[in-house]
Design a protein around this motif. Structure first.
Motif, PDB file in Angstrom:
ATOM      1  N   LEU A 194       0.850  -1.186   0.000  1.00  0.00           N
ATOM      2  CA  LEU A 194       0.000   0.000   0.000  1.00  0.00           C
ATOM      3  C   LEU A 194       0.883   1.232   0.000  1.00  0.00           C
ATOM      4  O   LEU A 194       1.879   1.292   0.707  1.00  0.00           O
ATOM      5  CB  LEU A 194      -0.864   0.018   1.257  1.00  0.00           C
ATOM      6  N   GLN A 195       0.464   2.218  -0.766  1.00  0.00           N
ATOM      7  CA  GLN A 195       1.188   3.485  -0.745  1.00  0.00           C
ATOM      8  C   GLN A 195       0.484   4.461   0.182  1.00  0.00           C
ATOM      9  O   GLN A 195      -0.644   4.226   0.615  1.00  0.00           O
ATOM     10  CB  GLN A 195       1.243   4.060  -2.155  1.00  0.00           C
ATOM     11  N   THR A 196       1.167   5.537   0.469  1.00  0.00           N
ATOM     12  CA  THR A 196       0.637   6.453   1.464  1.00  0.00           C
ATOM     13  C   THR A 196       0.428   7.855   0.892  1.00  0.00           C
ATOM     14  O   THR A 196       1.101   8.252  -0.055  1.00  0.00           O
ATOM     15  CB  THR A 196       1.609   6.543   2.650  1.00  0.00           C
ATOM     16  N   TRP A 197      -0.478   8.592   1.498  1.00  0.00           N
ATOM     17  CA  TRP A 197      -0.664   9.995   1.147  1.00  0.00           C
ATOM     18  C   TRP A 197      -0.045  10.905   2.198  1.00  0.00           C
ATOM     19  O   TRP A 197      -0.208  12.110   2.144  1.00  0.00           O
ATOM     20  CB  TRP A 197      -2.158  10.331   1.017  1.00  0.00           C
ATOM     21  N   THR A 198       0.608  10.325   3.181  1.00  0.00           N
ATOM     22  CA  THR A 198       1.303  11.168   4.160  1.00  0.00           C
ATOM     23  C   THR A 198       2.788  10.849   4.127  1.00  0.00           C
ATOM     24  O   THR A 198       3.168   9.685   4.124  1.00  0.00           O
ATOM     25  CB  THR A 198       0.774  10.949   5.588  1.00  0.00           C
ATOM     26  N   GLY A 199       3.589  11.892   4.088  1.00  0.00           N
ATOM     27  CA  GLY A 199       5.028  11.682   4.042  1.00  0.00           C
ATOM     28  C   GLY A 199       5.515  11.353   2.641  1.00  0.00           C
ATOM     29  O   GLY A 199       6.673  11.013   2.442  1.00  0.00           O
ATOM     30  N   ASP A 200       4.643  11.455   1.654  1.00  0.00           N
ATOM     31  CA  ASP A 200       5.046  11.116   0.290  1.00  0.00           C
ATOM     32  C   ASP A 200       5.543  12.338  -0.459  1.00  0.00           C
ATOM     33  O   ASP A 200       6.123  12.222  -1.522  1.00  0.00           O
ATOM     34  CB  ASP A 200       3.854  10.529  -0.469  1.00  0.00           C
ATOM     35  N   CYS A 201       5.282  13.516   0.080  1.00  0.00           N
ATOM     36  CA  CYS A 201       5.575  14.748  -0.647  1.00  0.00           C
ATOM     37  C   CYS A 201       5.908  15.824   0.375  1.00  0.00           C
ATOM     38  O   CYS A 201       5.164  16.020   1.331  1.00  0.00           O
ATOM     39  CB  CYS A 201       4.336  15.150  -1.452  1.00  0.00           C
ATOM     40  N   SER A 202       7.048  16.517   0.145  1.00  0.00           N
ATOM     41  CA  SER A 202       7.521  17.397   1.206  1.00  0.00           C
ATOM     42  C   SER A 202       6.650  18.643   1.393  1.00  0.00           C
ATOM     43  O   SER A 202       6.808  19.354   2.361  1.00  0.00           O
ATOM     44  CB  SER A 202       8.973  17.792   0.952  1.00  0.00           C
ATOM     45  N   TRP A 203       5.713  18.901   0.491  1.00  0.00           N
ATOM     46  CA  TRP A 203       4.857  20.075   0.675  1.00  0.00           C
ATOM     47  C   TRP A 203       3.577  19.761   1.412  1.00  0.00           C
ATOM     48  O   TRP A 203       2.778  20.644   1.684  1.00  0.00           O
ATOM     49  CB  TRP A 203       4.513  20.715  -0.670  1.00  0.00           C
ATOM     50  N   TYR A 204       3.367  18.501   1.627  1.00  0.00           N
ATOM     51  CA  TYR A 204       2.142  18.073   2.300  1.00  0.00           C
ATOM     52  C   TYR A 204       2.503  17.361   3.604  1.00  0.00           C
ATOM     53  O   TYR A 204       3.661  17.023   3.822  1.00  0.00           O
ATOM     54  CB  TYR A 204       1.333  17.178   1.361  1.00  0.00           C
ATOM     55  N   PRO A 205       1.504  17.147   4.469  1.00  0.00           N
ATOM     56  CA  PRO A 205       1.839  16.630   5.805  1.00  0.00           C
ATOM     57  C   PRO A 205       2.615  15.313   5.789  1.00  0.00           C
ATOM     58  O   PRO A 205       2.363  14.442   4.979  1.00  0.00           O
ATOM     59  CB  PRO A 205       0.468  16.406   6.461  1.00  0.00           C
ATOM     60  N   ARG A 206       3.566  15.238   6.709  1.00  0.00           N
ATOM     61  CA  ARG A 206       4.293  14.003   6.954  1.00  0.00           C
ATOM     62  C   ARG A 206       3.444  13.103   7.830  1.00  0.00           C
ATOM     63  O   ARG A 206       3.554  11.902   7.822  1.00  0.00           O
ATOM     64  CB  ARG A 206       5.566  14.349   7.739  1.00  0.00           C
ATOM     65  N   ARG A 207       2.651  13.772   8.639  1.00  0.00           N
ATOM     66  CA  ARG A 207       1.846  13.055   9.604  1.00  0.00           C
ATOM     67  C   ARG A 207       0.515  13.796   9.707  1.00  0.00           C
ATOM     68  O   ARG A 207       0.483  15.022   9.728  1.00  0.00           O
ATOM     69  CB  ARG A 207       2.585  13.109  10.949  1.00  0.00           C
ATOM     70  N   LEU A 208      -0.554  13.011   9.740  1.00  0.00           N
ATOM     71  CA  LEU A 208      -1.875  13.613   9.851  1.00  0.00           C
ATOM     72  C   LEU A 208      -2.368  13.310  11.263  1.00  0.00           C
ATOM     73  O   LEU A 208      -2.641  12.152  11.585  1.00  0.00           O
ATOM     74  CB  LEU A 208      -2.775  12.943   8.809  1.00  0.00           C
ATOM     75  N   ILE A 209      -2.441  14.330  12.094  1.00  0.00           N
ATOM     76  CA  ILE A 209      -2.839  14.032  13.466  1.00  0.00           C
ATOM     77  C   ILE A 209      -4.368  14.006  13.585  1.00  0.00           C
ATOM     78  O   ILE A 209      -5.074  14.683  12.855  1.00  0.00           O
ATOM     79  CB  ILE A 209      -2.230  15.026  14.482  1.00  0.00           C
TER      80      ILE A 209
END
Ligand SMILES: *[C@@H]1O[C@H](CO)[C@@H](O)[C@H](O)[C@H]1NC(C)=O
Length: 412
Positions: A194-209
């Protein structure tokens, strides 16, 4: 030269702004964003957005369809080892990353994690794993990752049934527990392909709290022009930042945190809990099973009050989440705890339950799924943008052709 204070103030203000935006521009965003050379295909752009919430007690999944429909898919209760792991991590314990592995691998993992956090390189850890696996020719076994993978696997299966297609990418929200790191979760995802939508791109969140995800799921802080990071920020420019008390209550845990979304915007790159408190002795199960539940309810009120008083800023908003929030005794005690706070600590006019379970201007949601819904919304929005470039207007035309079965034209 003019020396009246108003003019000088304005000048200072302008200089500060210019300085700030220059720094922000170069440090955070490489502005202006380049134009994309390719368009996102319609099957990615229109795909259902899937969000998982990994709480310390259970996992949930929600789907946000292209047409805006949101479905709360499944809640999977954590097995004892999952609960044990989360408790250990929440208490600041180190994850057990590998069973009986050499020091070499451990330090490589650390190195890749470090690289990850410094450079924001999304898959460096993953690439590292693969490379190491190839070099050492043995599978990496790691207890804690397997525990998380198993939870993710169950969520994936249930979600695939709902969306009737393979799931290949997901946004995951978690409580703001540092040791429950994005690297760890992304490694667990990788084991499931599975791929992720967090931490995949430095302009978007690394972590979604979770607090941020619930804030978004409740309809707050969502920019209209999410296709453009800059326009998105502009929509909230100089709006006040709310100080939000987030309370998550489950069978095993009372989690309280204060989060301050920058200018009130949700799902931004920088979102975190200012302060937080996790109490594994004040879950609904423990309270109900106690010989004298009243003592524990009193402790719960005390924790909420003391915690709110410890905030450096006056609380202006309130969000609730978790599987046990519908318990009437909990609601009474929570109301009492908040009512006992002075105007110094909490804005008097926030109705304690104003935000509870209601989607801004829409129907209500199940608070068990609130954070997963926020993550699904985030995935849905991210599917429509490319990481480091802005799509040209023609892209939507080419997707319309694809949708109507016409000629597919990806390269411009
Ligand atoms: C939205 O799409 C989903 C999945 O295709 C479908 O089940 C649902 O009925 C649609 N909702 C509306 C309002 O069209």
């Amino acid at each position: 030269m003019r020396t009246d204070p108003v003019f000088q103030m304005n000048l200072t203000w302008v200089f500060t702004l210019v300085a700030f935006s220059t720094v922000a521009c170069h440090a955070l965003y490489d502005c202006p964003r380049p134009k994309c050379e390719t368009c996102l295909p319609a099957d990615i752009y229109d795909a259902p957005g899937v969000g998982f919430d990994l709480t310390p007690s259970y996992g949930t999944s929600a789907v946000h369809y292209y047409n805006g429909t949101v479905v709360e898919v499944v809640q999977i209760h954590g097995k004892p080892e999952y609960l044990e792991l989360m408790t250990r991590l929440a208490k600041g314990g180190k994850p057990i990353l590998m069973e009986d592995q050499g020091i070499l691998q451990k330090s490589y993992f650390k190195l890749f994690s470090l690289l990850d956090s410094f450079l924001g390189l999304p898959f460096s850890a993953r690439t590292g794993w693969c490379w190491l696996n190839e070099k050492l020719e043995r599978p990496l076994k790691s207890d804690d990752i397997n525990i998380i993978s198993e939870m993710l696997w169950n969520l994936k299966l249930a979600t695939e049934k709902q969306i009737r297609q393979d799931l290949n990418r997901v946004a995951i929200t978690t409580p703001d527990i540092p040791t429950l790191s994005p690297e760890m979760i992304n490694t667990a995802l990788q084991e499931l392909d599975l791929q992720t939508w967090t931490g995949d791109c430095s302009w978007y969140p690394r972590r979604l709290i979770e607090a941020d995800a619930v804030y978004a799921a409740s309809g707050y802080g969502l920019c209209k022009s999410y296709h453009d990071l800059w326009e998105c920020d502009d929509e909230f420019y100089l709006a006040g930042s709310p100080v939000i008390l987030f309370v998550s209550f489950t069978r095993h845990l009372l989690y309280t945190s204060i989060t301050i979304p920058n200018n009130g915007e949700s799902l931004m790159r920088f979102a975190y809990d200012e302060i937080k408190d996790l109490n594994f002795e004040l879950g609904l199960d423990q309270i109900l099973e106690a010989d004298n539940p009243d003592i524990l309810w009193a402790r719960l009120r005390e924790q909420i009050t003391t915690f709110s008083q410890s905030s450096e800023f006056r609380i202006t908003g309130f969000l609730l989440a978790g599987e046990s929030t519908t318990n009437p005794l909990f609601q009474d005690n929570l109301k009492d705890a908040l009512a006992g706070l002075s105007g110094l600590h909490i804005e008097p006019k926030i109705a304690p339950f104003a935000l509870m379970g209601s989607v801004h201007g829409e129907k209500s949601m199940d608070l068990t799924f609130a954070a997963a819904r926020g993550a699904a919304l985030y995935a849905r929005r991210r599917q429509e943008v490319q990481c480091d470039c802005s799509e040209l207007g023609e892209c939507e035309l080419s997707r319309q052709k694809e949708r109507s079965g016409g000629q597919v034209k990806l390269d411009l």
